[in-house]
Design an enzyme around this catalytic site. Structure first.
Site, PDB file in Angstrom:
ATOM      1  N   ASP A   1       4.326  -6.608   4.264  1.00  0.00           N
ATOM      2  CA  ASP A   1       3.767  -7.244   5.565  1.00  0.00           C
ATOM      3  C   ASP A   1       5.019  -6.937   6.508  1.00  0.00           C
ATOM      4  OD1 ASP A   1       3.073  -9.557   7.311  1.00  0.00           O
ATOM      5  OD2 ASP A   1       2.003  -9.960   5.689  1.00  0.00           O
TER       6      ASP A   1
ATOM      7  N   HIS B   1       5.497 -13.172  10.508  1.00  0.00           N
ATOM      8  CA  HIS B   1       4.261 -13.083  10.005  1.00  0.00           C
ATOM      9  C   HIS B   1       4.474 -12.990   8.615  1.00  0.00           C
ATOM     10  CE1 HIS B   1       0.237 -11.303   8.425  1.00  0.00           C
ATOM     11  NE2 HIS B   1      -0.334 -11.865   9.412  1.00  0.00           N
TER      12      HIS B   1
ATOM     13  N   ASN C   1     -10.292 -11.087  10.478  1.00  0.00           N
ATOM     14  CA  ASN C   1     -10.446 -12.169  11.455  1.00  0.00           C
ATOM     15  C   ASN C   1     -11.477 -11.935  12.637  1.00  0.00           C
ATOM     16  OD1 ASN C   1      -8.558 -13.962  10.520  1.00  0.00           O
ATOM     17  ND2 ASN C   1      -7.120 -12.460  10.833  1.00  0.00           N
TER      18      ASN C   1
ATOM     19  N   SER D   1      -4.866 -13.915   7.033  1.00  0.00           N
ATOM     20  CA  SER D   1      -3.618 -13.556   6.748  1.00  0.00           C
ATOM     21  C   SER D   1      -2.924 -14.657   5.968  1.00  0.00           C
ATOM     22  CB  SER D   1      -2.730 -13.446   7.933  1.00  0.00           C
ATOM     23  OG  SER D   1      -3.136 -12.079   8.350  1.00  0.00           O
TER      24      SER D   1
END
Length: 427
Positions: free
Chosen positions: A78, A128, A223, A288
């Site tokens: 990530d 994130h 998404n 996520s």
């Protein structure tokens, strides 16, 4: 192959977007989406004391009765994982982490430079990756009720992207290979691409390497699901990868969640509470954050069943998911993950999930064991005979009672009253 960025200026991490492909070679930075965004400071100044809804739906004492994920190593590929958050300090293997981005800052078209952080991947200027890691393995805290799904698992921080989309297919593949090298048992990838690379490509080879090394690979489905959009995203759509869609509080597909035949299961992805850099918690949305929920479940299963292959772990998660139909669909796959059932229900299929004909939502068939020498068909016929015979007896009893009551009414004296004679009325 480009991958969507994580929001410009980094303090706002887009919940409803994970990294999406926009080009041919670069892995880009996530852009804001209409689905949802969450403002959050690092450290967070928002007090969140209560247990998040995604954990309230679980019986945590039953989920953790055998293990809390001890010995499992979950790679978080990530934007890095900030281990200065006290709930992650003991969870992160700082010595085993890696930053795959060039350490020299890269300037964008505005002349702004994003620092790349520490070489071990424990700097996260976007937040994130820190949120993803918290959902998997955050330790308990006296300051709040939030905790990770597998609160004794270890997180391997692998920084592969940032808010400017500095990663690419090669760095993502390198991150997967590095996770295998560092003995990860589960890999979480909360980013996706719009288009598949050619079949023989560096990313596909890295995924296959992980699967062949008996690693469970979990990836967010994406998404871009508004308006019923159906398309495959990668690496989630590669065979063997457990692709995770997002579900809401009603166990239905979140409006932004990607749909498609590649979706394996869904998991909570709306109003997800998790850890942020430098301390505290924040709320965000998106697939996520559904993927790490499932990655945490995979870590628990691997800790309990050390002899299970990665393929069997995935089958267990899919087979025990809560369903609204007997089989799978393109919105939530085999259903919304049920961590408690996945940990405590055994004896199901080991190769691939199967449909559960005539089963109510979230339930498995409750049928007796087969006596020696009896086939499933013979058992069904036997149970059917019992049902018919039992129904006939019940009908006969009701009919007999009706006849007795009718004859009694005919024989009683005119004007007789049960209340007047102070006796019970016959049934």
């Amino acid at each position: 192959m480009a991958v969507r960025d994580l929001t410009r200026r980094c303090l706002t991490v887009l919940a409803a977007t994970a990294l999406t492909a926009v080009g041919t070679t670069a892995v880009g930075a996530p852009t804001a989406s209409a689905a949802d965004t969450t403002q959050c400071t690092f450290p967070s100044k928002t007090p969140i004391k209560s247990l998040p809804w995604s954990l309230r739906r679980l019986r945590l004492e039953q989920l953790w009765q055998d293990t809390k994920g001890e010995g499992q190593r979950v790679a978080v590929i990530d934007t890095g994982v900030d281990n200065t958050n006290s709930q992650l300090t003991d969870a992160v293997d700082a010595a085993g982490g890696k930053n795959l981005l060039p350490l020299k800052p890269k300037k964008d078209r505005y002349g702004d430079a994003t620092p790349r952080g520490k070489a071990n991947g424990t700097s996260d200027y976007v937040g994130h990756g820190t949120k993803v890691a918290g959902i998997i393995a955050a330790r308990p805290s006296k300051d709040n009720a939030f905790v990770g799904i597998a609160p004794k698992a270890t997180v391997i921080p692998i920084k592969q992207n940032d808010d400017k989309g500095s990663g690419n297919a090669e760095t993502l593949a390198a991150a997967i290979n590095y996770a295998v090298q560092k003995r990860a048992t589960v890999i979480n990838i909360s980013q996706d691409t719009e288009k598949a690379l050619p079949d023989d490509n560096v990313l596909k080879r890295a995924v296959d390497n992980a699967l062949n090394s008996d690693v469970v690979v979990v990836a967010s489905a994406g998404n871009d699901g508004l308006g019923g959009n159906v398309k495959e995203t990668y690496p989630a759509a590669y065979p063997g990868v457990l692709a995770v869609a997002a579900s809401d509080r009603n166990n239905e597909r979140a409006v932004f969640s990607q749909s498609g035949p590649f979706v394996g299961v869904a998991a909570p992805g709306v109003d997800m509470v998790s850890t942020v850099p430098k301390g505290g918690l924040c709320v965000d949305n998106g697939t996520s954050f559904s993927a790490p929920y499932v990655a945490g479940v995979a870590a628990l299963i691997r800790a309990k069943h050390k002899d299970w292959t990665q393929h069997r772990v995935v089958t267990q998660i899919e087979q025990t998911a809560e369903r609204s139909i007997p089989g799978r669909d393109n919105h939530v796959g085999w259903g919304v993950v049920d961590p408690v059932r996945a940990m405590n229900e055994e004896g199901g299929p080991t190769d691939r999930p199967v449909a559960q004909g005539g089963v109510s939502k979230g339930a498995l068939p409750d049928v007796p064991d087969l006596p020696i020498g009896e086939t499933p068909q013979q058992r069904d016929e036997r149970l059917g005979t019992y049902a018919v015979a039992g129904g006939g007896v019940l009908v006969a009893v009701i009919a007999g009672a009706a006849l007795v009551h009718r004859d009694w009414r005919r024989r009683r004296p005119v004007g007789w009253s049960a209340r007047r004679d102070n006796v019970d009325h016959p049934v």
